[in-house]
Motif scaffolding. Structure first.
Motif, PDB file in Angstrom:
ATOM      1  N   VAL A  28       0.862  -1.189   0.000  1.00  0.00           N
ATOM      2  CA  VAL A  28       0.000   0.000   0.000  1.00  0.00           C
ATOM      3  C   VAL A  28       0.895   1.235   0.000  1.00  0.00           C
ATOM      4  O   VAL A  28       2.097   1.132   0.267  1.00  0.00           O
ATOM      5  CB  VAL A  28      -0.945   0.004   1.228  1.00  0.00           C
ATOM      6  N   PRO A  29       0.341   2.402  -0.266  1.00  0.00           N
ATOM      7  CA  PRO A  29       1.158   3.612  -0.180  1.00  0.00           C
ATOM      8  C   PRO A  29       1.707   3.780   1.244  1.00  0.00           C
ATOM      9  O   PRO A  29       1.001   3.500   2.221  1.00  0.00           O
ATOM     10  CB  PRO A  29       0.178   4.733  -0.520  1.00  0.00           C
ATOM     11  N   VAL A  30       2.939   4.248   1.360  1.00  0.00           N
ATOM     12  CA  VAL A  30       3.535   4.451   2.682  1.00  0.00           C
ATOM     13  C   VAL A  30       2.731   5.485   3.472  1.00  0.00           C
ATOM     14  O   VAL A  30       2.720   5.454   4.712  1.00  0.00           O
ATOM     15  CB  VAL A  30       5.032   4.818   2.572  1.00  0.00           C
ATOM     16  N   ALA A  31       2.001   6.350   2.793  1.00  0.00           N
ATOM     17  CA  ALA A  31       1.137   7.322   3.472  1.00  0.00           C
ATOM     18  C   ALA A  31       0.035   6.646   4.282  1.00  0.00           C
ATOM     19  O   ALA A  31      -0.570   7.261   5.163  1.00  0.00           O
ATOM     20  CB  ALA A  31       0.530   8.288   2.458  1.00  0.00           C
ATOM     21  N   ASP A  32      -0.238   5.361   4.022  1.00  0.00           N
ATOM     22  CA  ASP A  32      -1.232   4.604   4.794  1.00  0.00           C
ATOM     23  C   ASP A  32      -0.720   4.227   6.182  1.00  0.00           C
ATOM     24  O   ASP A  32      -1.498   3.806   7.034  1.00  0.00           O
ATOM     25  CB  ASP A  32      -1.621   3.310   4.068  1.00  0.00           C
ATOM     26  N   ALA A  33       0.581   4.377   6.415  1.00  0.00           N
ATOM     27  CA  ALA A  33       1.187   3.920   7.676  1.00  0.00           C
ATOM     28  C   ALA A  33       0.485   4.468   8.918  1.00  0.00           C
ATOM     29  O   ALA A  33       0.248   3.710   9.849  1.00  0.00           O
ATOM     30  CB  ALA A  33       2.683   4.233   7.699  1.00  0.00           C
ATOM     31  N   PRO A  34       0.119   5.736   9.016  1.00  0.00           N
ATOM     32  CA  PRO A  34      -0.604   6.192  10.219  1.00  0.00           C
ATOM     33  C   PRO A  34      -2.093   5.817  10.207  1.00  0.00           C
ATOM     34  O   PRO A  34      -2.730   5.782  11.256  1.00  0.00           O
ATOM     35  CB  PRO A  34      -0.422   7.709  10.205  1.00  0.00           C
ATOM     36  N   GLN A  35      -2.643   5.526   9.040  1.00  0.00           N
ATOM     37  CA  GLN A  35      -4.067   5.220   8.942  1.00  0.00           C
ATOM     38  C   GLN A  35      -4.390   3.812   9.444  1.00  0.00           C
ATOM     39  O   GLN A  35      -5.450   3.594  10.035  1.00  0.00           O
ATOM     40  CB  GLN A  35      -4.533   5.390   7.497  1.00  0.00           C
ATOM     41  N   ILE A  36      -3.491   2.878   9.217  1.00  0.00           N
ATOM     42  CA  ILE A  36      -3.737   1.503   9.679  1.00  0.00           C
ATOM     43  C   ILE A  36      -3.769   1.453  11.207  1.00  0.00           C
ATOM     44  O   ILE A  36      -4.721   0.908  11.776  1.00  0.00           O
ATOM     45  CB  ILE A  36      -2.722   0.524   9.064  1.00  0.00           C
ATOM     46  N   PRO A  37      -2.787   2.020  11.916  1.00  0.00           N
ATOM     47  CA  PRO A  37      -2.904   2.048  13.379  1.00  0.00           C
ATOM     48  C   PRO A  37      -4.152   2.794  13.877  1.00  0.00           C
ATOM     49  O   PRO A  37      -4.719   2.430  14.906  1.00  0.00           O
ATOM     50  CB  PRO A  37      -1.624   2.753  13.831  1.00  0.00           C
ATOM     51  N   ALA A  38      -4.595   3.814  13.151  1.00  0.00           N
ATOM     52  CA  ALA A  38      -5.836   4.505  13.534  1.00  0.00           C
ATOM     53  C   ALA A  38      -7.019   3.541  13.466  1.00  0.00           C
ATOM     54  O   ALA A  38      -7.908   3.569  14.319  1.00  0.00           O
ATOM     55  CB  ALA A  38      -6.072   5.723  12.650  1.00  0.00           C
ATOM     56  N   ALA A  39      -7.035   2.674  12.452  1.00  0.00           N
ATOM     57  CA  ALA A  39      -8.090   1.654  12.354  1.00  0.00           C
ATOM     58  C   ALA A  39      -7.960   0.657  13.505  1.00  0.00           C
ATOM     59  O   ALA A  39      -8.972   0.224  14.082  1.00  0.00           O
ATOM     60  CB  ALA A  39      -8.013   0.939  11.008  1.00  0.00           C
ATOM     61  N   LEU A  40      -6.726   0.298  13.875  1.00  0.00           N
ATOM     62  CA  LEU A  40      -6.513  -0.604  15.002  1.00  0.00           C
ATOM     63  C   LEU A  40      -6.978   0.036  16.306  1.00  0.00           C
ATOM     64  O   LEU A  40      -7.517  -0.649  17.185  1.00  0.00           O
ATOM     65  CB  LEU A  40      -5.043  -1.009  15.099  1.00  0.00           C
ATOM     66  N   ASP A  41      -6.821   1.358  16.430  1.00  0.00           N
ATOM     67  CA  ASP A  41      -7.316   2.070  17.613  1.00  0.00           C
ATOM     68  C   ASP A  41      -8.823   1.907  17.748  1.00  0.00           C
ATOM     69  O   ASP A  41      -9.350   1.783  18.859  1.00  0.00           O
ATOM     70  CB  ASP A  41      -6.992   3.566  17.529  1.00  0.00           C
ATOM     71  N   GLN A  42      -9.512   1.922  16.615  1.00  0.00           N
ATOM     72  CA  GLN A  42     -10.958   1.761  16.660  1.00  0.00           C
ATOM     73  C   GLN A  42     -11.325   0.374  17.187  1.00  0.00           C
ATOM     74  O   GLN A  42     -12.281   0.221  17.936  1.00  0.00           O
ATOM     75  CB  GLN A  42     -11.571   1.996  15.283  1.00  0.00           C
TER      76      GLN A  42
END
Length: 151
Positions: A45-59
């Protein structure tokens, strides 16, 4: 069937569906080229997704179901036999995560089965709750020195 969660802005294109001992992690807006699936157990995936995946894990960790799942016994080894192909041919998924950065791409391989539905621009996978902490750490470690926008 699980409980679909309302995505937060920090999750970007990622969506979560909570289940009993696992959850579905989906990425909408996943056209070929933006997302690739080099193998059954890996995705790029784009490296820009790196903070978005942990945000989903936070949910996921913020949901009451997270507190209810049965934790593995001390020293219990992960079982990835559930990831074998339907014909049982080929290896199961790795029991640990490998996350690497290659330019503007984030390559993730681990204990999951990835489905990239190119015709629907949808990337989906199921993850066990037990695998979340290591996934988060692997993404954080791999991208620690990158200047990424906050989720």
């Amino acid at each position: 069937m699980g409980a679909l969660q309302e995505p937060t802005a920090a999750m970007g294109p990622y969506r979560v569906e909570i289940r009993g001992e696992s959850f579905y992690l989906n990425r909408i807006d996943a056209p070929a080229g933006v997302v690739t699936q080099p193998g059954r157990y890996e995705v790029t995936v784009p490296v820009a997704d790196a903070p978005q995946i942990p945000a989903a894990l936070d949910q996921v960790t913020g949901h009451p179901q997270w507190q209810r799942w049965t934790r593995p016994a001390q020293g219990e080894q992960p079982d990835t036999s559930w990831t074998l192909p339907p014909d049982k041919q080929g290896p199961a998924a790795d029991s640990h995560w490998t996350v690497t950065v290659d330019g503007d791409r984030l390559h993730i391989r681990g204990p999951w089965v990835v489905h990239h539905e190119v015709h629907r621009n949808l990337l989906g996978t199921e993850l066990g709750y037990r695998d979340m902490t290591e996934l988060r750490k692997s993404i954080t470690d791999a991208t620690r020195d990158l200047a990424l926008p906050a989720g």
